[in-house]
Design an enzyme around this catalytic site. Structure first.
Site, mmCIF file in Angstrom:
data_model
loop_
_atom_site.group_PDB
_atom_site.id
_atom_site.type_symbol
_atom_site.label_atom_id
_atom_site.label_comp_id
_atom_site.label_asym_id
_atom_site.label_seq_id
_atom_site.Cartn_x
_atom_site.Cartn_y
_atom_site.Cartn_z
ATOM 1 C CE LYS A 132 4.582 2.566 9.530
ATOM 2 N NZ LYS A 132 4.272 3.972 9.607
ATOM 3 C CB VAL A 178 1.617 0.293 4.822
ATOM 4 C CG1 VAL A 178 0.189 -0.036 5.209
ATOM 5 C CG2 VAL A 178 2.234 1.199 5.883
ATOM 6 C CG LEU A 190 -2.088 -0.941 1.226
ATOM 7 C CD1 LEU A 190 -2.773 -0.939 2.586
ATOM 8 C CD2 LEU A 190 -3.096 -0.554 0.143
ATOM 9 N N GLY A 191 2.049 1.150 0.553
ATOM 10 C CA GLY A 191 2.924 2.328 0.604
ATOM 11 C C GLY A 191 4.193 2.031 1.377
ATOM 12 C CG ASP A 229 4.684 13.362 9.253
ATOM 13 O OD1 ASP A 229 4.985 14.341 8.540
ATOM 14 O OD2 ASP A 229 5.100 12.221 9.030
ATOM 15 N N GLY A 285 7.292 4.148 3.538
ATOM 16 C CA GLY A 285 7.710 5.430 4.093
ATOM 17 C C GLY A 285 9.059 5.293 4.761
ATOM 18 C CB ALA A 286 11.063 7.755 6.607
ATOM 19 C CG ASN A 287 8.408 5.256 11.036
ATOM 20 O OD1 ASN A 287 9.559 5.308 11.434
ATOM 21 N ND2 ASN A 287 7.371 5.657 11.741
ATOM 22 N N GLY A 288 8.658 2.434 7.588
ATOM 23 C CA GLY A 288 8.412 1.024 7.315
ATOM 24 C C GLY A 288 7.573 0.844 6.061
HETATM 25 N N1 ATP Z 1 -4.432 1.866 7.256
HETATM 26 C C1 ATP Z 1 -4.068 2.168 6.005
HETATM 27 N N2 ATP Z 1 -4.920 1.974 4.980
HETATM 28 C C2 ATP Z 1 -4.565 2.284 3.710
HETATM 29 N N3 ATP Z 1 -3.361 2.770 3.346
HETATM 30 C C3 ATP Z 1 -2.456 2.979 4.327
HETATM 31 C C4 ATP Z 1 -2.748 2.689 5.692
HETATM 32 N N4 ATP Z 1 -1.654 3.017 6.442
HETATM 33 C C5 ATP Z 1 -0.732 3.469 5.575
HETATM 34 N N5 ATP Z 1 -1.190 3.451 4.298
HETATM 35 C C6 ATP Z 1 -0.455 3.858 3.079
HETATM 36 O O1 ATP Z 1 0.926 3.570 3.239
HETATM 37 C C7 ATP Z 1 1.708 4.777 3.145
HETATM 38 C C8 ATP Z 1 2.897 4.701 4.097
HETATM 39 O O2 ATP Z 1 2.426 4.491 5.407
HETATM 40 P P1 ATP Z 1 2.959 5.320 6.655
HETATM 41 O O3 ATP Z 1 2.786 6.768 6.324
HETATM 42 O O4 ATP Z 1 2.330 4.793 7.893
HETATM 43 O O5 ATP Z 1 4.486 4.910 6.644
HETATM 44 P P2 ATP Z 1 5.721 5.786 7.141
HETATM 45 O O6 ATP Z 1 6.916 4.907 7.027
HETATM 46 O O7 ATP Z 1 5.429 6.349 8.505
HETATM 47 O O8 ATP Z 1 5.693 6.901 6.013
HETATM 48 P P3 ATP Z 1 6.211 8.401 5.964
HETATM 49 O O9 ATP Z 1 7.682 8.355 5.929
HETATM 50 O O10 ATP Z 1 5.607 8.918 4.666
HETATM 51 O O11 ATP Z 1 5.612 9.089 7.156
HETATM 52 C C9 ATP Z 1 0.730 5.897 3.440
HETATM 53 O O12 ATP Z 1 1.121 7.105 2.820
HETATM 54 C C10 ATP Z 1 -0.572 5.354 2.850
HETATM 55 O O13 ATP Z 1 -0.631 5.591 1.455
#
Ligand code: ATP
Length: 330
Positions: free
Chosen positions: A43, A30, A22-23, A129, A25-28
């Site tokens: 996640k 999804v 689904l995506g 954020d 990010g810097a954290n992990g």
């Molecule tokens: N519950 C969810 N349902 C649908 N899509 C999701 C969900 N959680 C996250 N995503 C998708 O996954 C992407 C990355 O998730 P998330 O932002 O939690 O990761 P992150 O590592 O913290 O990212 P960032 O570095 O952008 O903050 C989100 O931008 C979104 O598109």
């Protein structure tokens, strides 16, 4: 994790099958997964403490706000795959939906974001954020949901995670302290940059806060006069989320606000980056990502065409003059 993989939680014994990413990010990462309770989002992160912290925040928020995904369970799978399972939010991130929104739809989105923030603030937390990728337009009728609770922080503490273009300290508009005004400024930045269809030039990162602010002011001037003072006040954090939502909706009811024609911006898309400072005010470490305007086509405007036509005309007449003087053309 690969599509089709089956994962069984070490502690809960709950199985799920990976459907698709689904995506990232810097954290992990999804993923959309199929569980015994239906589709859900997982996640995954190599760092156990990041996952535990986000899980704890989601659990607390679930009691006070329905804007973030509902937490389901937390577990791990092997030594470096810590994960939690949450409600899947099907929809389109604002970063992709913004260009298609009409004035009224954009106003409804602004109201939805402001109401989500107000609910969070009433519980004593700041999002910290808020950015277009973390705002999902979901459901029918469409409504606003938030994802990524990793930055949510109790009031009074330092902001732990931020994305420079949506961070008030980057623009010299305040500190990195978790408080309602931090999020309201981020909301105004989402409006000016994302709903305004602007792509901040990469060169902004090397500029002073005063130069960055003058770029922002040019962005504000593209909006109808009625909403400019509102944006200015929100940028300065001089109103709370509910006041802002009410004032924005009054404006939208009178005349749906969208900015004027897009102005050419510097070439290249910025790298959205996230800082994780140990203390407020520390500079951001950079991680690759998508910029606010990434993925959009940038059309040539008429001045660019005029420039090319004049250049070709000048080159042709110079060539003719040379050929005539050399006697090759009569
Ligand atoms: N519950 C969810 N349902 C649908 N899509 C999701 C969900 N959680 C996250 N995503 C998708 O996954 C992407 C990355 O998730 P998330 O932002 O939690 O990761 P992150 O590592 O913290 O990212 P960032 O570095 O952008 O903050 C989100 O931008 C979104 O598109």
């Amino acid at each position: 994790m690969q599509c089709g993989d089956w994962v069984v939680g070490k502690w809960t014994g709950e199985p799920f099958q990976v459907e698709r990413p689904l995506g990232t990010g810097a954290n992990g990462e999804v993923y959309l997964v199929r569980t015994r309770r239906g589709l859900a989002a997982v996640k995954v992160c190599p760092n156990a403490s990041d996952i535990a912290l986000e899980w704890a925040v989601l659990e607390r928020l679930h009691r006070v706000s329905g804007t973030f995904p509902k937490p389901m369970w937390i577990d791990d799978h092997g030594p470096s795959a810590f994960f939690y399972v949450m409600e899947w939010i099907p929809g389109t991130p604002l970063s992709q939906a913004a260009a298609r929104l009409t004035g009224h739809a954009a106003a409804a989105v602004v109201r939805g974001i402001a109401e989500g923030l107000a609910e969070l603030h009433a519980a004593g937390y700041a999002f910290c954020d808020l950015k277009p990728d973390n705002i999902v337009i979901a459901g029918d009728p469409p409504h606003v949901r938030f994802v990524d609770a990793g930055g949510v922080t109790p009031f009074g503490r330092s902001v732990r995670q931020f994305t420079p273009y949506y961070d008030r300290a980057f623009w010299g508009l305040g500190t990195r302290r978790a408080e309602p005004s931090y999020d309201v400024t981020a909301l105004a930045l989402v409006i000016v940059i994302c709903l305004g269809g602007l792509a901040p030039p990469v060169s902004l990162t090397g500029q002073t806060p005063a130069q960055r602010q003058s770029w922002l002011r040019r962005g504000i001037r593209r909006w109808p006069e009625g909403v400019r003072p509102l944006l200015e006040q929100a940028l300065a954090g001089r109103m709370d989320a509910r006041q802002f939502a009410a004032a924005w909706c009054r404006q939208a009811a009178a005349r749906p606000a969208r900015p004027g024609p897009r102005v050419p911006t510097a070439p290249g898309h910025p790298t959205a980056s996230r800082g994780r400072p140990a203390v407020a005010g520390a500079s951001a470490s950079v991680a690759a990502g998508r910029g606010p305007g990434a993925g959009r086509k940038r059309g040539r405007d008429w001045t660019e065409w005029l420039m090319w036509i004049s250049l070709i005309g000048a080159l042709t007449s110079t060539a003719c003059a040379w050929l005539t003087s050399l006697g090759w053309l009569r």
